[in-house]
Design a protein around this motif. Sequence first.
Motif, short mmCIF file in Angstrom:
data_model
loop_
_atom_site.label_atom_id
_atom_site.label_comp_id
_atom_site.label_asym_id
_atom_site.label_seq_id
_atom_site.Cartn_x
_atom_site.Cartn_y
_atom_site.Cartn_z
N ILE A 165 0.85 -1.19 0.00
CA ILE A 165 0.00 0.00 0.00
C ILE A 165 0.89 1.23 0.00
N ARG A 166 0.56 2.20 -0.84
CA ARG A 166 1.32 3.45 -0.91
C ARG A 166 0.36 4.63 -0.84
N LEU A 167 0.62 5.56 0.09
CA LEU A 167 -0.11 6.82 0.15
C LEU A 167 0.79 7.87 -0.48
N LYS A 168 0.29 8.58 -1.50
CA LYS A 168 1.18 9.42 -2.30
C LYS A 168 0.53 10.75 -2.64
N GLU A 169 0.91 11.80 -1.95
CA GLU A 169 0.57 13.17 -2.27
C GLU A 169 1.32 14.08 -1.31
N ASN A 170 1.07 15.39 -1.38
CA ASN A 170 1.87 16.31 -0.56
C ASN A 170 1.29 16.56 0.83
N ASN A 171 0.09 16.07 1.11
CA ASN A 171 -0.49 16.17 2.45
C ASN A 171 -1.10 14.83 2.81
N LEU A 172 -0.36 14.02 3.55
CA LEU A 172 -0.80 12.65 3.83
C LEU A 172 -1.44 12.56 5.21
N ALA A 183 -23.33 6.36 24.94
CA ALA A 183 -22.25 6.17 25.90
C ALA A 183 -21.02 5.51 25.30
N PHE A 184 -21.04 5.23 23.99
CA PHE A 184 -19.89 4.59 23.36
C PHE A 184 -18.75 5.59 23.18
N PRO A 185 -17.50 5.11 23.16
CA PRO A 185 -16.37 6.02 22.90
C PRO A 185 -16.52 6.67 21.52
N THR A 186 -16.20 7.96 21.43
CA THR A 186 -16.44 8.69 20.17
C THR A 186 -15.22 9.46 19.69
N ASN A 187 -14.05 9.25 20.29
CA ASN A 187 -12.87 10.00 19.86
C ASN A 187 -12.52 9.72 18.40
N ASP A 188 -12.15 10.76 17.66
CA ASP A 188 -11.61 10.62 16.31
C ASP A 188 -10.09 10.68 16.40
N TRP A 189 -9.42 10.00 15.45
CA TRP A 189 -7.96 9.95 15.46
C TRP A 189 -7.44 10.24 14.06
N THR A 190 -6.32 10.96 13.98
CA THR A 190 -5.69 11.26 12.69
C THR A 190 -4.20 10.98 12.78
N LEU A 191 -3.69 10.21 11.83
CA LEU A 191 -2.25 10.00 11.70
C LEU A 191 -1.74 10.96 10.63
N VAL A 192 -0.78 11.79 10.98
CA VAL A 192 -0.25 12.82 10.07
C VAL A 192 1.20 12.50 9.73
N ALA A 193 1.51 12.45 8.44
CA ALA A 193 2.89 12.22 8.00
C ALA A 193 3.47 13.54 7.52
N ASN A 194 4.28 14.18 8.35
CA ASN A 194 4.96 15.44 8.04
C ASN A 194 4.01 16.64 8.11
N SER A 195 4.57 17.78 8.42
CA SER A 195 3.80 19.02 8.49
C SER A 195 3.45 19.49 7.09
N SER A 196 2.29 20.12 6.95
CA SER A 196 1.87 20.66 5.66
C SER A 196 2.38 22.08 5.45
N ALA A 197 3.04 22.64 6.46
CA ALA A 197 3.56 24.01 6.37
C ALA A 197 4.96 24.02 5.78
N SER A 198 5.27 25.07 5.00
CA SER A 198 6.62 25.22 4.44
C SER A 198 7.62 25.40 5.58
N GLY A 199 8.68 24.61 5.58
CA GLY A 199 9.66 24.65 6.65
C GLY A 199 9.22 23.92 7.90
N GLY A 200 8.10 23.21 7.82
CA GLY A 200 7.58 22.50 8.98
C GLY A 200 8.38 21.25 9.29
N ASP A 201 7.94 20.55 10.33
CA ASP A 201 8.67 19.38 10.80
C ASP A 201 8.33 18.14 9.98
N SER A 202 9.28 17.22 9.93
CA SER A 202 9.05 15.88 9.40
C SER A 202 8.83 14.96 10.60
N PHE A 203 7.70 14.30 10.63
CA PHE A 203 7.42 13.44 11.77
C PHE A 203 6.58 12.24 11.36
N PHE A 204 6.12 11.53 12.33
CA PHE A 204 5.38 10.27 12.27
C PHE A 204 6.34 9.13 12.51
#
Length: 204
Positions: A165-172, A183-204
């Motif tokens: 599997i490959r995720l391929k674009e500039n904002n992943l 009463a069920f758990p309702t939290n949403d979760w997001t996995l972010v690969a790298n900052s979308s800002a210019s000069g931002g951090d590389s993470f994940f």
Amino acid sequence: MATTLHRIVGIALLVLLALPASAAAPVSDDAHAHAFVEDGVVTWSPSVAYVAATLDIRGPEGVTLQRRFEPGQPLALDPSALEQALPDGLYIYDLLFVTGEMVPSAEGEPSQETKTQMGSFEMAGGRAVDSESLPFFHVGSGSIDGSLCVGNDCVSSEAFGFDTIRLKENNLRLHFQDTSVGAFPTNDWTLVANSSASGGDSFF
């Protein structure tokens, strides 16, 4: 935390694997005529000589339609010109060409040669559209035998190497939206690969 993250990634991979490899089949196999949809009209450009052509269409809600074309007459279907509106959905057609050439038949008597082409188009909002232009929505289970690329920068000739599997674009992003209520758990979760800002951090 690491265990939870691994579980989230595992679930995401299962979801992606359930997606189909492509949006839909082309409007036609182009065996005897190039078929295309433009401005809501389905048009066929024949590559064979013929003395007559017959178009049979089957659609949703039991809709059937037949049209006969003579040589020199445009091979086209304009849904807006029909007396009865065509409901939205998938339409399958058979386009039969009578070539005028005589060929032997099973009964021994020569008969006119015919060539048949099958294809499909879709109606959306009262207009004909190429199936490939529609967003894909699939209900039920599915499997992919091969690799999958998801993202705006994927190409038809993607060289996957050993990637499944490959995720391929500039904002992943991988977003998990929990629609539970009460009463069920309702939290949403997001996995972010790298900052979308210019000069931002590389993470994940």
